[in-house]
Motif scaffolding. Sequence first.
Motif, PDB file in Angstrom:
ATOM      1  N   ALA A 198      -4.298  -2.608   1.130  1.00 54.38           N
ATOM      2  CA  ALA A 198      -3.692  -3.925   0.914  1.00 54.38           C
ATOM      3  C   ALA A 198      -4.168  -4.921   1.954  1.00 54.38           C
ATOM      4  O   ALA A 198      -4.393  -6.088   1.670  1.00 54.38           O
ATOM      5  CB  ALA A 198      -2.167  -3.813   0.943  1.00 54.38           C
ATOM      6  N   GLY A 199      -4.361  -4.454   3.192  1.00 58.09           N
ATOM      7  CA  GLY A 199      -4.834  -5.353   4.247  1.00 58.09           C
ATOM      8  C   GLY A 199      -3.704  -6.209   4.806  1.00 58.09           C
ATOM      9  O   GLY A 199      -2.638  -6.364   4.207  1.00 58.09           O
ATOM     10  N   ALA A 200      -3.952  -6.750   5.964  1.00 55.45           N
ATOM     11  CA  ALA A 200      -2.927  -7.557   6.637  1.00 55.45           C
ATOM     12  C   ALA A 200      -2.892  -8.972   6.071  1.00 55.45           C
ATOM     13  O   ALA A 200      -3.903  -9.519   5.651  1.00 55.45           O
ATOM     14  CB  ALA A 200      -3.223  -7.606   8.135  1.00 55.45           C
ATOM     15  N   LYS A 201      -1.690  -9.539   6.042  1.00 58.73           N
ATOM     16  CA  LYS A 201      -1.523 -10.935   5.639  1.00 58.73           C
ATOM     17  C   LYS A 201      -1.198 -11.747   6.884  1.00 58.73           C
ATOM     18  O   LYS A 201      -0.393 -11.350   7.713  1.00 58.73           O
ATOM     19  CB  LYS A 201      -0.395 -11.073   4.609  1.00 58.73           C
ATOM     20  N   ARG A 202      -1.816 -12.907   6.982  1.00 56.48           N
ATOM     21  CA  ARG A 202      -1.649 -13.692   8.204  1.00 56.48           C
ATOM     22  C   ARG A 202      -1.571 -15.170   7.858  1.00 56.48           C
ATOM     23  O   ARG A 202      -2.396 -15.969   8.254  1.00 56.48           O
ATOM     24  CB  ARG A 202      -2.827 -13.427   9.157  1.00 56.48           C
ATOM     25  N   GLY A 234      -8.778 -14.880   2.258  1.00 58.51           N
ATOM     26  CA  GLY A 234      -8.661 -13.452   2.523  1.00 58.51           C
ATOM     27  C   GLY A 234      -8.044 -13.176   3.879  1.00 58.51           C
ATOM     28  O   GLY A 234      -7.243 -12.246   4.038  1.00 58.51           O
ATOM     29  N   ASP A 235      -8.410 -13.991   4.880  1.00 55.48           N
ATOM     30  CA  ASP A 235      -7.801 -13.848   6.204  1.00 55.48           C
ATOM     31  C   ASP A 235      -6.302 -14.139   6.165  1.00 55.48           C
ATOM     32  O   ASP A 235      -5.506 -13.505   6.867  1.00 55.48           O
ATOM     33  CB  ASP A 235      -8.458 -14.813   7.199  1.00 55.48           C
ATOM     34  N   ASP A 256     -12.811  -4.670   7.655  1.00 52.49           N
ATOM     35  CA  ASP A 256     -11.433  -4.211   7.755  1.00 52.49           C
ATOM     36  C   ASP A 256     -11.326  -2.703   7.917  1.00 52.49           C
ATOM     37  O   ASP A 256     -10.584  -2.191   8.757  1.00 52.49           O
ATOM     38  CB  ASP A 256     -10.649  -4.611   6.497  1.00 52.49           C
ATOM     39  N   GLY A 299      -4.548 -11.572   2.789  1.00 51.05           N
ATOM     40  CA  GLY A 299      -4.955 -10.194   2.543  1.00 51.05           C
ATOM     41  C   GLY A 299      -6.072 -10.145   1.516  1.00 51.05           C
ATOM     42  O   GLY A 299      -6.031 -10.843   0.500  1.00 51.05           O
ATOM     43  N   ARG A 300      -7.072  -9.320   1.762  1.00 50.46           N
ATOM     44  CA  ARG A 300      -8.285  -9.364   0.951  1.00 50.46           C
ATOM     45  C   ARG A 300      -8.196  -8.592  -0.355  1.00 50.46           C
ATOM     46  O   ARG A 300      -8.892  -8.912  -1.318  1.00 50.46           O
ATOM     47  CB  ARG A 300      -9.472  -8.871   1.795  1.00 50.46           C
ATOM     48  N   ARG A 301      -7.396  -7.556  -0.426  1.00 50.25           N
ATOM     49  CA  ARG A 301      -7.368  -6.726  -1.632  1.00 50.25           C
ATOM     50  C   ARG A 301      -6.946  -7.531  -2.858  1.00 50.25           C
ATOM     51  O   ARG A 301      -7.593  -7.481  -3.917  1.00 50.25           O
ATOM     52  CB  ARG A 301      -6.410  -5.551  -1.435  1.00 50.25           C
ATOM     53  N   ARG A 302      -5.856  -8.276  -2.741  1.00 46.68           N
ATOM     54  CA  ARG A 302      -5.345  -9.048  -3.879  1.00 46.68           C
ATOM     55  C   ARG A 302      -6.374 -10.070  -4.346  1.00 46.68           C
ATOM     56  O   ARG A 302      -6.644 -10.211  -5.548  1.00 46.68           O
ATOM     57  CB  ARG A 302      -4.048  -9.760  -3.475  1.00 46.68           C
TER      58      ARG A 302
END
Length: 497
Positions: A175-179, A57-58, A113, A61-64
Amino acid sequence: MSALIMAVLLAALDQTIVSTALPAIASDVGGFAYIAWVSASYLLATTASTPLWGKLGDMFGRRRLYLVAMAVFLVASGLCGLAQDMIQLVAARSLQGLGGGGMLVLTFALVGDVAGPEDRSRYQGMFGGVYGVASILGPVLGGVFTDQLSWRWAFLINLPIGLVGLLLASRNLPAGAKRRTGPIDYLGATILAALSVCLVLIVSFGDQWGWISPRTIALAAAAVVLLLVLLPAERRAPEPVLPLPMLTTTTVSIAALVGFIANFAMFCVLVYLPTYLQVVHGVSATLSGVHMLPLVLGLVISQALAGRWTGRTGKWQLCLVAGMALNIVGLLLLATLSAHTSAWVLGLYFAVVGIGIGMVPMVIMAAVQNAVDPADLGAVSAMVTYSRSMGAAFGVAAFGAAFNHAFNPRLTTALNHSALPAEFDLTKTDTIASLSPAVKIPVLEAFSDTVAGTFLATVPLLVLGFVLTLFLATRRSAVPRRAEVKRNRARPYSLKG
């Protein structure tokens, strides 16, 4: 927020809902020798997968991932309801646990988040209340479905609720951030999962197999080897699934230990108080849930109030100290249970226990989320969720082992070495009711005294947790940075609605 509440409700409910349905399941699909795996497989998969879900998730992105976890859970729920034999059911329960683990940890991370540090305690308290109530009501609902419909509805009921939750989540979650900054730590995830499986198998079946049996010793040895291999593997991994530097943070490490201890005691209470009510007071599984209402109300109210108060004042350490103190008081009260304890006294005891239980778990989650960088919210949420899951597994197993060790000698003494009828079965209340008063009274007294003594034996562990919270309280609270608060408030989404 409705979607997240549904996810926590379903994932927590399925940890305990099958407990009262197990006899009917074994009768319908056969494979009684493997009946314990219906519960153990879900717990194994949930615990083992939690750290990986949090780290992924970190990174992505957590939504997917949340939507994937929920879809896996719903498909597996359908497969559980359609299972034709025990092998199919255990396999489906494993898949269901895989999805349930993702739903739990990603829900708690999503709160981090979308809520600012000053609001996390309030929302985590809300979800913690749902988790606790679902854990308590699970056996009651399982009994109702089994008696009135079919045990299959203990799983199929997830589908309509879950589909609504999935639809709401797909529309409303950010959607949240992707890292993604490195490769996925497959090696670390595999080793940690294997270690988790060894530990859960030991605590779940050690009493049945024998604590010094070759099988138990082999699993313990394997766990030690896996731990020794895990540590260097995680030090070398670019994106470790278990960030070791995070474990050296005082807030995180102590909070994880307190979470383990709190859930150890919590699940001792949630699993064995209904058993005490059914055996000693002769109530049905459904009515035992009614008797537990003071505990449920205490838990829900204290979760909500503790979350709001700590969110407003930032004094989460004081809340944890008070919560652990009330846990100790509650367990000491339960240590006075007897075969003659009245209903109103039980209600008072249960309320105290519920208030104490409610003040700890989600405040811990909010505290550790406020103590780490936002990029590590998933990993730290997974770490605390993992420690709580292990606490629950160890608590239920340790309480059961201690009870079994003490009950038979106490029963023999109470009966003055007289033999019980051949048809006597402590798990069947009708056989207890059929005993003559001269036999029944000593049996119930031996049972209640053993339950009370085992609750008393749990108190020293809670005292340790209390001491840890005192040490934690000497650390300076993580004060939300003004810029971070403004950034969270400026986001175009929220948990409301």
